[in-house]
Write a protein that holds these residues in place. Structure first.
Motif, PDB file in Angstrom:
ATOM      1  N   LEU A   1       0.818  -1.212   0.000  1.00 29.94           N
ATOM      2  CA  LEU A   1       0.000   0.000   0.000  1.00 29.94           C
ATOM      3  C   LEU A   1       0.852   1.261   0.000  1.00 29.94           C
ATOM      4  CD1 LEU A   1      -2.788  -0.984   2.559  1.00 29.94           C
ATOM      5  CD2 LEU A   1      -2.881  -1.046   0.065  1.00 29.94           C
ATOM      6  N   SER A   2       2.160   1.107   0.215  1.00 32.47           N
ATOM      7  CA  SER A   2       3.042   2.277   0.223  1.00 32.47           C
ATOM      8  C   SER A   2       3.603   2.585  -1.166  1.00 32.47           C
ATOM      9  CB  SER A   2       4.206   2.050   1.194  1.00 32.47           C
ATOM     10  OG  SER A   2       5.050   1.000   0.737  1.00 32.47           O
ATOM     11  N   ALA A   3       3.291   1.745  -2.145  1.00 33.46           N
ATOM     12  CA  ALA A   3       3.796   1.967  -3.498  1.00 33.46           C
ATOM     13  C   ALA A   3       3.289   3.296  -4.036  1.00 33.46           C
ATOM     14  CB  ALA A   3       3.358   0.828  -4.420  1.00 33.46           C
ATOM     15  N   SER A   4       4.138   3.999  -4.748  1.00 30.75           N
ATOM     16  CA  SER A   4       3.769   5.300  -5.302  1.00 30.75           C
ATOM     17  C   SER A   4       2.672   5.121  -6.350  1.00 30.75           C
ATOM     18  CB  SER A   4       4.988   5.973  -5.938  1.00 30.75           C
ATOM     19  OG  SER A   4       5.975   6.230  -4.966  1.00 30.75           O
ATOM     20  N   PRO A   5       1.505   5.739  -6.140  1.00 30.83           N
ATOM     21  CA  PRO A   5       0.408   5.579  -7.098  1.00 30.83           C
ATOM     22  C   PRO A   5       0.604   6.458  -8.320  1.00 30.83           C
ATOM     23  CG  PRO A   5      -0.248   7.089  -5.361  1.00 30.83           C
ATOM     24  CD  PRO A   5       1.141   6.606  -5.010  1.00 30.83           C
ATOM     25  N   ASP A   6      -0.082   6.075  -9.393  1.00 28.97           N
ATOM     26  CA  ASP A   6      -0.108   6.926 -10.572  1.00 28.97           C
ATOM     27  C   ASP A   6      -0.897   8.185 -10.207  1.00 28.97           C
ATOM     28  OD1 ASP A   6      -0.083   7.451 -13.598  1.00 28.97           O
ATOM     29  OD2 ASP A   6      -2.218   7.456 -13.118  1.00 28.97           O
ATOM     30  N   GLN A   7      -0.277   9.359 -10.352  1.00 25.44           N
ATOM     31  CA  GLN A   7      -0.885  10.586  -9.857  1.00 25.44           C
ATOM     32  C   GLN A   7      -2.200  10.918 -10.554  1.00 25.44           C
ATOM     33  OE1 GLN A   7       0.382  12.221  -7.123  1.00 25.44           O
ATOM     34  NE2 GLN A   7      -1.652  13.154  -7.221  1.00 25.44           N
ATOM     35  N   GLU A   8      -2.246  10.712 -11.873  1.00 24.06           N
ATOM     36  CA  GLU A   8      -3.463  11.039 -12.613  1.00 24.06           C
ATOM     37  C   GLU A   8      -4.628  10.163 -12.168  1.00 24.06           C
ATOM     38  OE1 GLU A   8      -4.759  12.072 -17.224  1.00 24.06           O
ATOM     39  OE2 GLU A   8      -2.905  10.990 -16.815  1.00 24.06           O
ATOM     40  N   THR A   9      -4.340   8.884 -11.957  1.00 25.30           N
ATOM     41  CA  THR A   9      -5.386   7.979 -11.485  1.00 25.30           C
ATOM     42  C   THR A   9      -5.830   8.362 -10.084  1.00 25.30           C
ATOM     43  OG1 THR A   9      -4.446   6.198 -12.815  1.00 25.30           O
ATOM     44  CG2 THR A   9      -5.984   5.566 -11.082  1.00 25.30           C
ATOM     45  N   SER A  10      -4.876   8.657  -9.216  1.00 23.07           N
ATOM     46  CA  SER A  10      -5.205   9.026  -7.840  1.00 23.07           C
ATOM     47  C   SER A  10      -6.041  10.295  -7.791  1.00 23.07           C
ATOM     48  CB  SER A  10      -3.922   9.211  -7.020  1.00 23.07           C
ATOM     49  OG  SER A  10      -3.248   7.984  -6.879  1.00 23.07           O
TER      50      SER A  10
ATOM     51  N   GLN B   1     -17.439  11.409 -21.190  1.00 25.28           N
ATOM     52  CA  GLN B   1     -16.154  11.418 -20.486  1.00 25.28           C
ATOM     53  C   GLN B   1     -16.312  10.958 -19.041  1.00 25.28           C
ATOM     54  OE1 GLN B   1     -14.111  15.191 -20.951  1.00 25.28           O
ATOM     55  NE2 GLN B   1     -14.906  15.391 -23.026  1.00 25.28           N
ATOM     56  N   ALA B   2     -17.413  11.354 -18.401  1.00 26.20           N
ATOM     57  CA  ALA B   2     -17.662  10.939 -17.022  1.00 26.20           C
ATOM     58  C   ALA B   2     -17.822   9.424 -16.937  1.00 26.20           C
ATOM     59  CB  ALA B   2     -18.911  11.628 -16.478  1.00 26.20           C
ATOM     60  N   VAL B   3     -18.561   8.851 -17.893  1.00 29.27           N
ATOM     61  CA  VAL B   3     -18.766   7.400 -17.925  1.00 29.27           C
ATOM     62  C   VAL B   3     -17.448   6.680 -18.172  1.00 29.27           C
ATOM     63  CG1 VAL B   3     -19.853   5.520 -19.205  1.00 29.27           C
ATOM     64  CG2 VAL B   3     -21.190   7.545 -18.583  1.00 29.27           C
ATOM     65  N   ILE B   4     -16.638   7.207 -19.094  1.00 21.90           N
ATOM     66  CA  ILE B   4     -15.332   6.599 -19.380  1.00 21.90           C
ATOM     67  C   ILE B   4     -14.455   6.613 -18.138  1.00 21.90           C
ATOM     68  CG2 ILE B   4     -13.181   6.881 -20.673  1.00 21.90           C
ATOM     69  CD1 ILE B   4     -14.873   7.915 -23.015  1.00 21.90           C
ATOM     70  N   ALA B   5     -14.454   7.749 -17.442  1.00 18.62           N
ATOM     71  CA  ALA B   5     -13.647   7.864 -16.222  1.00 18.62           C
ATOM     72  C   ALA B   5     -14.086   6.835 -15.188  1.00 18.62           C
ATOM     73  CB  ALA B   5     -13.761   9.272 -15.655  1.00 18.62           C
ATOM     74  N   ALA B   6     -15.403   6.721 -14.996  1.00 16.86           N
ATOM     75  CA  ALA B   6     -15.926   5.803 -13.988  1.00 16.86           C
ATOM     76  C   ALA B   6     -15.632   4.348 -14.338  1.00 16.86           C
ATOM     77  CB  ALA B   6     -17.436   6.004 -13.840  1.00 16.86           C
ATOM     78  N   SER B   7     -15.635   4.019 -15.639  1.00 16.04           N
ATOM     79  CA  SER B   7     -15.416   2.629 -16.037  1.00 16.04           C
ATOM     80  C   SER B   7     -13.935   2.268 -16.021  1.00 16.04           C
ATOM     81  CB  SER B   7     -16.003   2.375 -17.424  1.00 16.04           C
ATOM     82  OG  SER B   7     -15.371   3.188 -18.400  1.00 16.04           O
ATOM     83  N   LYS B   8     -13.092   3.159 -16.518  1.00 17.99           N
ATOM     84  CA  LYS B   8     -11.673   2.841 -16.599  1.00 17.99           C
ATOM     85  C   LYS B   8     -10.991   2.823 -15.231  1.00 17.99           C
ATOM     86  CE  LYS B   8     -10.540   4.066 -21.338  1.00 17.99           C
ATOM     87  NZ  LYS B   8      -9.630   4.812 -22.228  1.00 17.99           N
ATOM     88  N   ILE B   9     -11.518   3.579 -14.298  1.00 16.40           N
ATOM     89  CA  ILE B   9     -10.876   3.654 -12.991  1.00 16.40           C
ATOM     90  C   ILE B   9     -10.906   2.299 -12.297  1.00 16.40           C
ATOM     91  CG2 ILE B   9     -12.876   4.209 -11.540  1.00 16.40           C
ATOM     92  CD1 ILE B   9      -9.503   6.015 -11.432  1.00 16.40           C
ATOM     93  N   ALA B  10     -11.879   1.456 -12.645  1.00 20.16           N
ATOM     94  CA  ALA B  10     -12.027   0.160 -11.983  1.00 20.16           C
ATOM     95  C   ALA B  10     -10.817  -0.740 -12.200  1.00 20.16           C
ATOM     96  CB  ALA B  10     -13.283  -0.547 -12.485  1.00 20.16           C
ATOM     97  N   THR B  11     -10.138  -0.570 -13.332  1.00 16.30           N
ATOM     98  CA  THR B  11      -8.974  -1.406 -13.605  1.00 16.30           C
ATOM     99  C   THR B  11      -7.684  -0.601 -13.640  1.00 16.30           C
ATOM    100  OG1 THR B  11      -9.441  -1.186 -15.974  1.00 16.30           O
ATOM    101  CG2 THR B  11     -10.262  -3.168 -14.868  1.00 16.30           C
ATOM    102  N   GLY B  12      -7.760   0.633 -13.125  1.00  9.81           N
ATOM    103  CA  GLY B  12      -6.575   1.462 -13.078  1.00  9.81           C
ATOM    104  C   GLY B  12      -6.109   1.922 -14.436  1.00  9.81           C
ATOM    105  N   GLN B  13      -7.035   1.990 -15.405  1.00  8.23           N
ATOM    106  CA  GLN B  13      -6.672   2.318 -16.769  1.00  8.23           C
ATOM    107  C   GLN B  13      -6.801   3.798 -17.084  1.00  8.23           C
ATOM    108  OE1 GLN B  13      -9.280  -0.228 -18.999  1.00  8.23           O
ATOM    109  NE2 GLN B  13      -7.916  -1.967 -18.862  1.00  8.23           N
ATOM    110  N   TRP B  14      -7.152   4.621 -16.066  1.00 10.70           N
ATOM    111  CA  TRP B  14      -7.341   6.044 -16.349  1.00 10.70           C
ATOM    112  C   TRP B  14      -6.056   6.653 -16.893  1.00 10.70           C
ATOM    113  CZ3 TRP B  14     -10.957   9.638 -16.892  1.00 10.70           C
ATOM    114  CH2 TRP B  14     -10.543  10.971 -16.890  1.00 10.70           C
ATOM    115  N   ALA B  15      -6.160   7.242 -18.065  1.00 16.50           N
ATOM    116  CA  ALA B  15      -4.993   7.906 -18.645  1.00 16.50           C
ATOM    117  C   ALA B  15      -5.471   9.082 -19.489  1.00 16.50           C
ATOM    118  CB  ALA B  15      -4.202   6.939 -19.509  1.00 16.50           C
ATOM    119  N   GLY B  16      -6.512   9.740 -18.991  1.00 14.85           N
ATOM    120  CA  GLY B  16      -7.092  10.845 -19.738  1.00 14.85           C
ATOM    121  C   GLY B  16      -8.198  10.338 -20.639  1.00 14.85           C
ATOM    122  N   VAL B  17      -9.134  11.208 -20.984  1.00 14.44           N
ATOM    123  CA  VAL B  17     -10.237  10.822 -21.865  1.00 14.44           C
ATOM    124  C   VAL B  17     -10.314  11.799 -23.001  1.00 14.44           C
ATOM    125  CG1 VAL B  17     -11.581   9.713 -20.060  1.00 14.44           C
ATOM    126  CG2 VAL B  17     -11.882  12.155 -20.468  1.00 14.44           C
ATOM    127  N   SER B  18     -10.977  11.367 -24.051  1.00 11.44           N
ATOM    128  CA  SER B  18     -11.142  12.227 -25.226  1.00 11.44           C
ATOM    129  C   SER B  18     -11.857  13.516 -24.863  1.00 11.44           C
ATOM    130  CB  SER B  18     -11.941  11.477 -26.296  1.00 11.44           C
ATOM    131  OG  SER B  18     -12.337  12.353 -27.321  1.00 11.44           O
TER     132      SER B  18
END
Length: 226
Positions: free
Chosen positions: A138-147, A205-222
């Motif tokens: 749990l101390s691993a540095s998280p991806d800032q954009e995802t966090s 974009q809101a739906v994409i954010a909510a869906s991608k966050i589940a697998t840590g795939q958030w990397a910006g949306v169109s």
């Protein structure tokens, strides 16, 4: 454990009766006199809190009818922050585990845990501790954009979480209004607030954010609006 009350209420939210049964047995070994409430869907989970009765522990499956990704956890943390939530899931992806803890879960219990480990984990949560499998850092540095997006999602109100869930399900404003027994104007206000809190420009974009966050795939949306 000496400070535990004797009239514990535990909510087990999972759509599989066999899983609920196993969790019920684990809880009864630790808390023989606990009142156990079961829910097999998101609507039943919401109903379990009706009447203002306190729930001292929630054992929550991430995937059950009416829930997408972390929406059930987000809803519970927004609506009932006083009730600790232990996620119980068949998903053992370490990124998902860390995200759940980041979103306010007190524990993450893989369904592959043996009964004794499951009891140990539940005891830890009841004692106010955080529990995850030993190999989760749990101390691993998280991806800032995802966090950042996790924190934005966590800022949604309970009703906004429900609206976002329905948007994710493809419902139109009038359908959401009907399901929540509110006006379309109220739904539009919720959608506007969701877009502002998530810092996105459109429902898509809101739906994409909510869906991608589940697998840590958030990397910006169109940036294309709808």
């Amino acid at each position: 454990m000496g400070g535990w009350v004797t009239d514990f209420r535990v909510l087990i939210a999972d759509d599989h009766p066999m899983v609920r049964g196993a969790l019920r047995e684990a809880v009864k070994i630790i808390l023989p006199s606990a009142v156990i409430v079961e829910a097999g869907s998101f609507d039943e989970l919401v109903g379990a809190f009706a009447g203002g009765k306190d729930i001292d522990l929630v054992l929550l499956d991430l995937a059950m009818p009416g829930v997408q990704g972390f929406s059930g956890l987000l809803y519970l943390r927004a609506s009932h922050p006083q009730s600790p939530v232990a996620v119980v899931s068949g998903n053992e992806d370490r990124t998902v585990i860390r995200r759940c803890i980041e979103m306010g879960a007190s524990a993450y219990l893989p369904k592959s845990l043996d009964p004794k480990s499951m009891q140990t984990a539940i005891k830890a949560v009841l004692d106010g501790a955080t529990w995850t499998p030993d190999d989760v850092d749990l101390s691993a540095s998280p991806d800032q954009e995802t966090s950042d997006m996790v924190r934005r999602l966590a800022s949604l109100t309970p009703q906004q979480v429900r609206v976002l869930m329905m948007l994710s399900g493809g419902l139109l404003n009038k359908q959401i209004a009907y399901e929540l027994s509110v006006s379309e104007a109220t739904v539009k206000a919720h959608v506007s607030a969701i877009l502002q809190k998530l810092d996105v420009d459109s429902r898509t974009q809101a739906v994409i954010a909510a869906s991608k966050i589940a697998t840590g795939q958030w990397a910006g949306v169109s940036q294309a609006s709808t």
